[in-house]
Structures are given as structure tokens and as C-alpha cells.
Design a protein around this motif. Structure first.
Motif, PDB file in Angstrom:
ATOM      1  N   THR A  59      -0.598  -4.292  10.449  1.00  0.00           N
ATOM      2  CA  THR A  59       0.685  -3.940   9.836  1.00  0.00           C
ATOM      3  C   THR A  59       0.614  -3.766   8.321  1.00  0.00           C
ATOM      4  O   THR A  59       1.615  -3.404   7.709  1.00  0.00           O
ATOM      5  CB  THR A  59       1.757  -4.996  10.170  1.00  0.00           C
ATOM      6  OG1 THR A  59       1.373  -6.259   9.615  1.00  0.00           O
ATOM      7  CG2 THR A  59       1.939  -5.133  11.667  1.00  0.00           C
ATOM      8  N   CYS A  60      -0.545  -4.040   7.721  1.00  0.00           N
ATOM      9  CA  CYS A  60      -0.675  -3.813   6.279  1.00  0.00           C
ATOM     10  C   CYS A  60      -2.032  -3.208   5.977  1.00  0.00           C
ATOM     11  O   CYS A  60      -3.004  -3.425   6.700  1.00  0.00           O
ATOM     12  CB  CYS A  60      -0.440  -5.091   5.477  1.00  0.00           C
ATOM     13  SG  CYS A  60      -1.760  -6.303   5.543  1.00  0.00           S
ATOM     14  N   ASP A  61      -2.094  -2.444   4.895  1.00  0.00           N
ATOM     15  CA  ASP A  61      -3.320  -1.734   4.546  1.00  0.00           C
ATOM     16  C   ASP A  61      -4.472  -2.679   4.248  1.00  0.00           C
ATOM     17  O   ASP A  61      -5.617  -2.419   4.632  1.00  0.00           O
ATOM     18  CB  ASP A  61      -3.074  -0.825   3.333  1.00  0.00           C
ATOM     19  CG  ASP A  61      -2.216   0.377   3.670  1.00  0.00           C
ATOM     20  OD1 ASP A  61      -2.300   0.861   4.822  1.00  0.00           O
ATOM     21  OD2 ASP A  61      -1.440   0.823   2.808  1.00  0.00           O
TER      22      ASP A  61
ATOM     23  N   THR B 219       1.009   0.616   9.696  1.00  0.00           N
ATOM     24  CA  THR B 219       1.263  -0.138   8.473  1.00  0.00           C
ATOM     25  C   THR B 219       2.659   0.128   7.915  1.00  0.00           C
ATOM     26  O   THR B 219       3.246   1.190   8.126  1.00  0.00           O
ATOM     27  CB  THR B 219       0.209   0.190   7.407  1.00  0.00           C
ATOM     28  OG1 THR B 219       0.260   1.584   7.095  1.00  0.00           O
ATOM     29  CG2 THR B 219      -1.195  -0.153   7.918  1.00  0.00           C
TER      30      THR B 219
ATOM     31  N   CYS C   5      -1.390  -9.126   9.679  1.00  0.00           N
ATOM     32  CA  CYS C   5      -1.234  -8.804   8.266  1.00  0.00           C
ATOM     33  C   CYS C   5      -2.066  -9.810   7.472  1.00  0.00           C
ATOM     34  O   CYS C   5      -2.558 -10.789   8.030  1.00  0.00           O
ATOM     35  CB  CYS C   5       0.239  -8.856   7.865  1.00  0.00           C
ATOM     36  SG  CYS C   5       0.631  -7.914   6.378  1.00  0.00           S
TER      37      CYS C   5
ATOM     38  N   ASN D 171      -5.845  -4.035   7.395  1.00  0.00           N
ATOM     39  CA  ASN D 171      -6.494  -2.930   8.096  1.00  0.00           C
ATOM     40  C   ASN D 171      -7.889  -2.674   7.534  1.00  0.00           C
ATOM     41  O   ASN D 171      -8.847  -2.442   8.272  1.00  0.00           O
ATOM     42  CB  ASN D 171      -5.632  -1.672   7.981  1.00  0.00           C
ATOM     43  CG  ASN D 171      -6.147  -0.527   8.819  1.00  0.00           C
ATOM     44  OD1 ASN D 171      -6.649  -0.727   9.920  1.00  0.00           O
ATOM     45  ND2 ASN D 171      -6.022   0.681   8.307  1.00  0.00           N
TER      46      ASN D 171
END
Length: 210
Positions: free
Chosen positions: A152-154, A173, A55, A157
Motif C-alpha cells: 500500500t505504500c511505495d 499504493t 506498509c 513496495n
């Protein structure tokens, strides 16, 4: 499959027993399937399973994912699973994450204080603790190769289209509970996110034929 649930701390065992993976939508299961496939392939080849949750700040969702993944691997008796977390930046494991995990039955101890405290996070009496602290992508605490990178997060990513050393890069995510920091709903929303992550990781590991 034989589980190790009787060796978990009781409150964690009871919480896992209450999870309802049937509530996961089919579309979401499609998002989770690449991690199922990665784990199953490693199990079939009798190889170590390294899962690195990434993240932006390595402070909330990545830690919850790391802790619950390690716990679920133990619960389902899947050996050789090693879970990690890291961020594109290093900040600190957010205190509400530690509190949420403690409320769920984990034993939390602060090993060092300061701007980036180090926590011992235990899920079972006789198993080594998970060491929780915020770290960057290149920290020596994490593996350099042969791992699945779980975004796990945009923002992470988008910021990390390529993760050096990763065998597989899988976006899974979650919404950030940070939005509720300082609000009356803070504890409720952190617990809600923790339970979602726990439920989805329960589902993932329940699909593995060991």
C-alpha cells in the motif's frame, strides 16, 4: 448479488451507498484488477481468501485498507475473506486513523494502551471485530502462506520485492496522509484517503461473482 448492507452499522451503510466507483480512472482500475482476479479465483475454487495489506509502519494506509476490505467483503456477501495488515516496521496504529474510522461509523474500543495500542474495530453488531495494532511482517497474528500481499505504500513496495509466503504480490499504493499531521487539514486529508481506499475496495469487491 445479495448484500449484507442491512446488517452493517447504519452510518457505514450510508457512507458505502454514497461512494462513486465511476470516478476511478481506467488506468487505476488496471492497477486494481490483479486483486479482483485473485479474489475471483479463490471464490471460484471455494477457497479461503487471505489478503494482507503491507506498509512500512503499519500505522495508516494498511489499516484503512484492511478495515475497508473486510467491510466490503461483508457488504457484498463474499464469504471466507480474511483481511490482515502488517509493516516492515512495527510502530502504532495512528490515532487519527482510529478517529477517521469512528467518524465513518465504525465502533472503536481500545483494548490495551501503551506504545502500540490494540483496538477493536467493529462494522456490524453481530460480526467479530477487526483487531487493529501495528505488527511486523513475521508477526504470528498474520498468515504465513496462501495470501495476497498488497503493497500500500511505495517504500514498502521497494523494500519488499519478495514477501515470504505470499501467493501473489500486488502493488496498490496510496498517498500518505501523514504529510498533513499537525496541520489544519489533517482530519480532512485522512478522511479523503479513507474514502479513496473505501471507494476502490468497493469497486474491487463489486466485480466479484460469488
Amino acid at each position: 448479488m445479495t448484500t449484507a448492507s442491512s446488517k452493517l452499522f447504519l452510518k457505514i451503510d450510508q457512507l458505502i451507498g454514497s461512494l462513486k466507483s465511476k470516478t476511478i480512472l481506467e488506468e487505476r482500475k488496471e492497477t486494481l484488477q490483479p486483486l479482483v482476479d485473485f479474489i475471483q479465483q479463490k471464490v471460484a475454487q471455494n477457497q479461503k481468501i487471505r489478503i494482507n495489506f503491507i506498509c512500512t509502519h503499519n500505522s495508516r494506509r494498511s489499516h484503512l485498507s484492511q478495515v475497508w476490505a473486510q467491510t466490503m467483503a461483508y457488504y457484498f456477501g463474499i464469504p471466507n475473506v480474511y483481511c490482515y495488515s502488517r509493516g516492515t516496521e512495527a510502530t502504532a496504529l495512528f490515532p487519527m486513523v482510529a478517529q477517521t474510522l469512528e467518524n465513518s461509523g465504525f465502533e472503536i474500543a481500545t483494548l490495551s494502551e501503551g506504545n502500540n495500542p490494540v483496538y477493536s474495530i467493529k462494522y456490524a453488531e453481530n460480526e467479530p471485530p477487526i483487531i487493529g495494532f501495528s505488527k511486523k511482517l513475521d508477526d504470528d497474528f498474520n498468515p504465513k502462506s496462501e495470501f495476497a500481499a498488497i503493497m500500500t505504500c511505495d517504500s514498502a513496495n521497494e523494500a519488499c520485492p519478495f514477501v515470504p509466503g505470499a501467493e501473489k504480490r500486488i502493488p496498490i499504493t496510496f498517498e500518505d496522509p501523514k504529510a498533513f499531521d499537525g496541520s489544519p487539514q489533517q482530519a480532512e486529508k485522512y478522511n479523503e484517503r479513507s474514502l479513496q481506499i473505501a471507494t476502490e475496495l468497493f469497486y474491487i469487491f463489486s466485480q466479484i461473482n460469488a
